[in-house]
Design an enzyme around this catalytic site. Structure first.
Site, mmCIF file in Angstrom:
data_model
loop_
_atom_site.group_PDB
_atom_site.id
_atom_site.type_symbol
_atom_site.label_atom_id
_atom_site.label_comp_id
_atom_site.label_asym_id
_atom_site.label_seq_id
_atom_site.Cartn_x
_atom_site.Cartn_y
_atom_site.Cartn_z
ATOM 1 N N ASP A 8 -12.515 -9.909 -2.734
ATOM 2 C CA ASP A 8 -11.666 -9.422 -1.645
ATOM 3 C C ASP A 8 -11.772 -7.899 -1.620
ATOM 4 O O ASP A 8 -12.517 -7.304 -2.413
ATOM 5 C CB ASP A 8 -10.227 -9.891 -1.858
ATOM 6 N N GLU A 10 -8.824 -5.486 -0.640
ATOM 7 C CA GLU A 10 -7.636 -4.653 -0.800
ATOM 8 C C GLU A 10 -7.410 -4.200 -2.244
ATOM 9 O O GLU A 10 -6.770 -3.190 -2.482
ATOM 10 C CB GLU A 10 -6.393 -5.395 -0.290
ATOM 11 N N HIS A 61 -13.112 -11.364 2.196
ATOM 12 C CA HIS A 61 -12.189 -10.503 2.936
ATOM 13 C C HIS A 61 -12.397 -10.641 4.434
ATOM 14 O O HIS A 61 -13.527 -10.566 4.933
ATOM 15 C CB HIS A 61 -12.395 -9.041 2.551
ATOM 16 N N HIS A 105 -5.343 -8.893 -4.345
ATOM 17 C CA HIS A 105 -4.081 -8.192 -4.094
ATOM 18 C C HIS A 105 -2.909 -9.137 -4.297
ATOM 19 O O HIS A 105 -3.074 -10.367 -4.321
ATOM 20 C CB HIS A 105 -4.054 -7.643 -2.671
ATOM 21 N N HIS A 117 -0.252 -9.115 0.956
ATOM 22 C CA HIS A 117 -0.099 -10.098 2.029
ATOM 23 C C HIS A 117 -0.607 -11.436 1.509
ATOM 24 O O HIS A 117 -1.144 -11.510 0.393
ATOM 25 C CB HIS A 117 -0.855 -9.683 3.302
ATOM 26 N N GLU A 135 -2.459 -15.451 -2.307
ATOM 27 C CA GLU A 135 -3.880 -15.803 -2.394
ATOM 28 C C GLU A 135 -4.324 -16.013 -3.834
ATOM 29 O O GLU A 135 -5.167 -16.878 -4.116
ATOM 30 C CB GLU A 135 -4.723 -14.706 -1.736
#
Length: 275
Positions: A8, A10, A61, A105, A117, A135
């Protein structure tokens, strides 16, 4: 052995703001380069520990088209594009021996945490049997449903803490210390990569002692959505019902794989705007 690395954006060192993760914004190309370099560091660490390992790297992502293919370590199989089975975990199967999360994240509502998020800004919370999962938890449990452990996670300190609560024996690398949703104290990118390479090799060496995260079915699932019109679309899915007011839907899944697929579908439905 086969290793799947889900990457990902972030949670990459140096990234703190949406302009660095959004293809339409000015600093995205730098974000892509940083993301690719951290993926390469982890690939190198896996190869240090197991030179004959087969490494799959899933771009996880946004569009799933962020890693720079020409700059990615040539030893890796690059999983790119969407839609695709298992989303962020594309490439996971019964032949996979270990999964690694890079640049992850914290979940929606966690804080302070950089760019926290859960899959989409439309998802406020996902609860399985009353337990809130982002996630990190959803993907770790999906790997566990196939019997595969997640042996490494990198991201900010909040993401590492969230993962350790689920898999205490796994390896984590905090590449930045969060100051807020869009602020952190980050390691120099080269320092982050060196730590990631060492940690990846360590995680592979320790993989037999790190258990898969298992969530046995049937599972009662609740999802809080940002907008009421998203709920109106969600309840069109068989088995999904409205509960607890205007923003929450619920369903029962026979097993975790079914729960994961329905949550993925709800994320896509939430992107549809009313005409």
């Amino acid at each position: 052995m086969k290793v799947l690395i889900s990457v990902d954006m972030e949670g990459i060192s140096g990234i703190v703001h949406p302009t660095e993760t959004n293809p339409d914004r000015y600093d995205y190309e730098r974000g892509r380069a940083l993301m690719t370099a951290e993926a390469n560091a982890v690939i190198a660490g896996v190869s240090d520990a197991e030179p004959d390992a087969v490494v799959w790297v899933a771009d996880a992502h946004g569009t799933f088209r962020n890693l720079l293919p020409e700059d990615l370590d040539r030893r890796a199989h690059h999983v790119r594009g969407k839609p695709r089975p298992l989303g962020m975990l594309a490439g996971l199967d019964e032949h996979t021996d270990a999964v690694m999360f890079v640049g992850y994240h914290a979940r929606a509502g966690a804080g302070p945490a950089v760019l926290a998020h859960t899959m989409s800004d439309a998802i406020l919370d996902v609860r399985l049997a009353g337990r809130s999962l982002g996630e990190i938890g959803l993907n770790a449990a999906m790997a566990g449903d196939v019997g595969v452990p997640v042996v490494l996670l990198s991201g900010d300190d909040a993401a590492c803490t969230e993962f350790h609560e689920l898999v205490p024996s796994a390896v984590t690398v905090a590449v930045k210390q969060t100051l807020g949703q869009a602020a952190a104290v980050a390691l120099h990118p080269q320092e982050a990569r060196e730590r990631l390479r060492r940690a990846a090799a360590d995680a592979i060496a320790r993989r037999a002692s790190i258990p898969p995260l298992k969530m046995a079915g049937p599972l009662d699932v609740e999802v809080d959505l940002y907008g009421p019109y998203m709920v109106d679309l969600a309840v069109l899915v068989p088995g999904v019902t409205r509960v607890g007011g205007g923003r929450t839907v619920a369903f029962r899944a026979a097993d975790f794989a079914d729960a994961y697929r329905v949550v993925q579908l709800l994320v896509q439905l939430a992107k549809i705007k009313p005409e």
